[in-house]
Design a protein around this motif. Structure first.
Motif, PDB file in Angstrom:
ATOM      1  N   LEU A 230      36.392 -44.097 -35.986  1.00 49.31           N
ATOM      2  CA  LEU A 230      36.020 -43.271 -37.130  1.00 49.31           C
ATOM      3  C   LEU A 230      34.538 -42.923 -37.118  1.00 49.31           C
ATOM      4  O   LEU A 230      33.674 -43.767 -36.864  1.00 49.31           O
ATOM      5  CB  LEU A 230      36.313 -43.998 -38.445  1.00 49.31           C
ATOM      6  CG  LEU A 230      37.755 -44.411 -38.712  1.00 49.31           C
ATOM      7  CD1 LEU A 230      37.997 -45.857 -38.294  1.00 49.31           C
ATOM      8  CD2 LEU A 230      38.116 -44.233 -40.172  1.00 49.31           C
ATOM      9  N   LEU A 231      34.256 -41.668 -37.423  1.00 48.91           N
ATOM     10  CA  LEU A 231      32.905 -41.232 -37.762  1.00 48.91           C
ATOM     11  C   LEU A 231      32.882 -40.918 -39.253  1.00 48.91           C
ATOM     12  O   LEU A 231      33.726 -40.160 -39.744  1.00 48.91           O
ATOM     13  CB  LEU A 231      32.512 -39.983 -36.976  1.00 48.91           C
ATOM     14  CG  LEU A 231      31.136 -39.400 -37.361  1.00 48.91           C
ATOM     15  CD1 LEU A 231      30.008 -40.322 -36.903  1.00 48.91           C
ATOM     16  CD2 LEU A 231      30.962 -37.995 -36.780  1.00 48.91           C
TER      17      LEU A 231
ATOM     18  N   PRO B 208      36.376 -37.747 -38.976  1.00 47.81           N
ATOM     19  CA  PRO B 208      37.329 -37.666 -37.863  1.00 47.81           C
ATOM     20  C   PRO B 208      37.696 -39.067 -37.373  1.00 47.81           C
ATOM     21  O   PRO B 208      36.852 -39.977 -37.358  1.00 47.81           O
ATOM     22  CB  PRO B 208      36.557 -36.886 -36.797  1.00 47.81           C
ATOM     23  CG  PRO B 208      35.119 -37.172 -37.081  1.00 47.81           C
ATOM     24  CD  PRO B 208      34.997 -37.463 -38.560  1.00 47.81           C
ATOM     25  N   PHE B 209      38.952 -39.229 -36.936  1.00 50.32           N
ATOM     26  CA  PHE B 209      39.422 -40.523 -36.435  1.00 50.32           C
ATOM     27  C   PHE B 209      40.813 -40.335 -35.851  1.00 50.32           C
ATOM     28  O   PHE B 209      41.326 -39.209 -35.767  1.00 50.32           O
ATOM     29  CB  PHE B 209      39.441 -41.585 -37.552  1.00 50.32           C
ATOM     30  CG  PHE B 209      40.460 -41.354 -38.636  1.00 50.32           C
ATOM     31  CD1 PHE B 209      41.631 -42.088 -38.694  1.00 50.32           C
ATOM     32  CD2 PHE B 209      40.235 -40.409 -39.625  1.00 50.32           C
ATOM     33  CE1 PHE B 209      42.564 -41.887 -39.698  1.00 50.32           C
ATOM     34  CE2 PHE B 209      41.162 -40.198 -40.644  1.00 50.32           C
ATOM     35  CZ  PHE B 209      42.330 -40.935 -40.673  1.00 50.32           C
TER      36      PHE B 209
ATOM     37  N   ALA C 114      25.191 -44.576 -36.376  1.00 46.46           N
ATOM     38  CA  ALA C 114      25.813 -43.682 -35.397  1.00 46.46           C
ATOM     39  C   ALA C 114      24.968 -42.443 -35.204  1.00 46.46           C
ATOM     40  O   ALA C 114      24.117 -42.087 -36.038  1.00 46.46           O
ATOM     41  CB  ALA C 114      27.226 -43.305 -35.845  1.00 46.46           C
ATOM     42  N   GLU C 115      25.233 -41.784 -34.086  1.00 43.35           N
ATOM     43  CA  GLU C 115      24.672 -40.463 -33.830  1.00 43.35           C
ATOM     44  C   GLU C 115      25.821 -39.536 -33.516  1.00 43.35           C
ATOM     45  O   GLU C 115      26.874 -39.954 -33.016  1.00 43.35           O
ATOM     46  CB  GLU C 115      23.672 -40.497 -32.678  1.00 43.35           C
ATOM     47  CG  GLU C 115      24.247 -40.994 -31.360  1.00 43.35           C
ATOM     48  CD  GLU C 115      23.196 -41.125 -30.277  1.00 43.35           C
ATOM     49  OE1 GLU C 115      21.991 -41.027 -30.611  1.00 43.35           O
ATOM     50  OE2 GLU C 115      23.580 -41.327 -29.109  1.00 43.35           O
TER      51      GLU C 115
ATOM     52  N   PHE D  47      27.827 -43.103 -39.965  1.00 38.14           N
ATOM     53  CA  PHE D  47      28.288 -44.443 -39.628  1.00 38.14           C
ATOM     54  C   PHE D  47      29.490 -44.304 -38.695  1.00 38.14           C
ATOM     55  O   PHE D  47      30.262 -43.349 -38.798  1.00 38.14           O
ATOM     56  CB  PHE D  47      28.707 -45.248 -40.863  1.00 38.14           C
ATOM     57  CG  PHE D  47      27.594 -45.524 -41.832  1.00 38.14           C
ATOM     58  CD1 PHE D  47      26.575 -46.411 -41.500  1.00 38.14           C
ATOM     59  CD2 PHE D  47      27.564 -44.909 -43.064  1.00 38.14           C
ATOM     60  CE1 PHE D  47      25.543 -46.669 -42.394  1.00 38.14           C
ATOM     61  CE2 PHE D  47      26.544 -45.155 -43.964  1.00 38.14           C
ATOM     62  CZ  PHE D  47      25.528 -46.044 -43.626  1.00 38.14           C
ATOM     63  N   TYR D  48      29.631 -45.276 -37.818  1.00 39.27           N
ATOM     64  CA  TYR D  48      30.789 -45.340 -36.921  1.00 39.27           C
ATOM     65  C   TYR D  48      31.498 -46.663 -37.136  1.00 39.27           C
ATOM     66  O   TYR D  48      30.866 -47.699 -37.382  1.00 39.27           O
ATOM     67  CB  TYR D  48      30.356 -45.235 -35.455  1.00 39.27           C
ATOM     68  CG  TYR D  48      31.479 -45.549 -34.475  1.00 39.27           C
ATOM     69  CD1 TYR D  48      32.390 -44.566 -34.103  1.00 39.27           C
ATOM     70  CD2 TYR D  48      31.623 -46.840 -33.960  1.00 39.27           C
ATOM     71  CE1 TYR D  48      33.425 -44.864 -33.232  1.00 39.27           C
ATOM     72  CE2 TYR D  48      32.662 -47.135 -33.081  1.00 39.27           C
ATOM     73  CZ  TYR D  48      33.559 -46.148 -32.721  1.00 39.27           C
ATOM     74  OH  TYR D  48      34.591 -46.442 -31.873  1.00 39.27           O
TER      75      TYR D  48
END
Length: 232
Positions: A11-12, A46-47, A188-189, A213-214
């Motif tokens: 997940l992002l 997205p995931f 996250a990037e 975040f990831y």
């Protein structure tokens, strides 16, 4: 519909602070924007889903259903919750089932998600008949060290949500409760090449830099959809 078990993976969480009045205009009257430091928040997530099945059924192997949703954060009766503006998913049967039984605004899309050398590549193109076109293409990856989301006030606000609300076709407000362990997330990037999801939902992509975040994911149980208290 029986409760569902599933896994959410790769997940992002792409998140922007926005004016609460902007989101209030898009919400059912019974819901209020939830705020962090005076701002409401708009997110794109997205995931991929894995092992989606009725609760108690053995876990299937090898089935992945990538998805992307646009959401915000709301409260009702003091319960911090999520409200979805749209959910695009691969799998016609899953889309139809979610629309019928969970009253969620799902759209069929052609989606791919791949993971290589610590980086996720995600691509989604909406193919739902009669719906506004929507495309999202991005790569993203974790950075830094993992941490428990409840240890960080903003991360906790954005990801530690255990109820979501929807509107049924008859206009009634409904909710579903979800249960899972606390999230583990990473800074996250991301490089977002194309995003027309927000405009398809009536939003302009915010000018502010998003907070990312990831999470590698966790397993979830989702309850039956229920009519909210006070709804006729």
């Amino acid at each position: 519909m029986v409760p569902l078990e599933m896994g959410w993976r790769h997940l992002l969480f792409e998140n922007w602070p926005v004016d609460p009045e902007l989101l209030d205009a898009h919400l059912p009257a019974a819901l209020e924007p939830d705020e962090f430091d005076g701002s409401a928040w708009l997110s794109v997530i997205p995931f991929t889903n894995v092992s989606v099945r009725p609760k108690g059924v053995p876990r299937p192997l090898g089935v992945r259903l990538p998805e992307i949703n646009v959401r915000t954060y709301v409260t009702r009766d003091g319960v911090p919750s999520v409200y979805f503006f749209s959910l695009d998913a691969q799998g016609i049967a899953s889309v139809l089932g979610a629309r019928l039984f969970q009253h969620l605004p799902y759209y069929y899309a052609r989606i791919s998600l791949s993971w290589e050398d610590g980086t996720v590549r995600f691509s989604s193109r909406r193919r739902h008949p009669g719906a506004r076109p929507a495309v999202y293409e991005a790569t993203y990856s974790p950075t830094g060290e993992p941490f428990a989301a409840p240890e960080d006030p903003l991360a906790e606000f954005l990801v530690e949500r255990y109820r979501f609300y929807t509107e049924a076709p008859d206009g009634s407000l409904r909710y579903t409760d979800v249960s899972h362990p606390p999230w583990t997330v990473y800074p996250a990037e991301a490089s977002v090449e194309t995003d027309t999801l927000l405009s398809a939902d009536g939003f302009r992509r915010p000018d502010a830099d998003p907070v990312y975040f990831y999470s590698p994911g966790l397993d979830v149980v989702a309850s039956r959809s229920q009519r909210a208290r006070g709804e006729a």
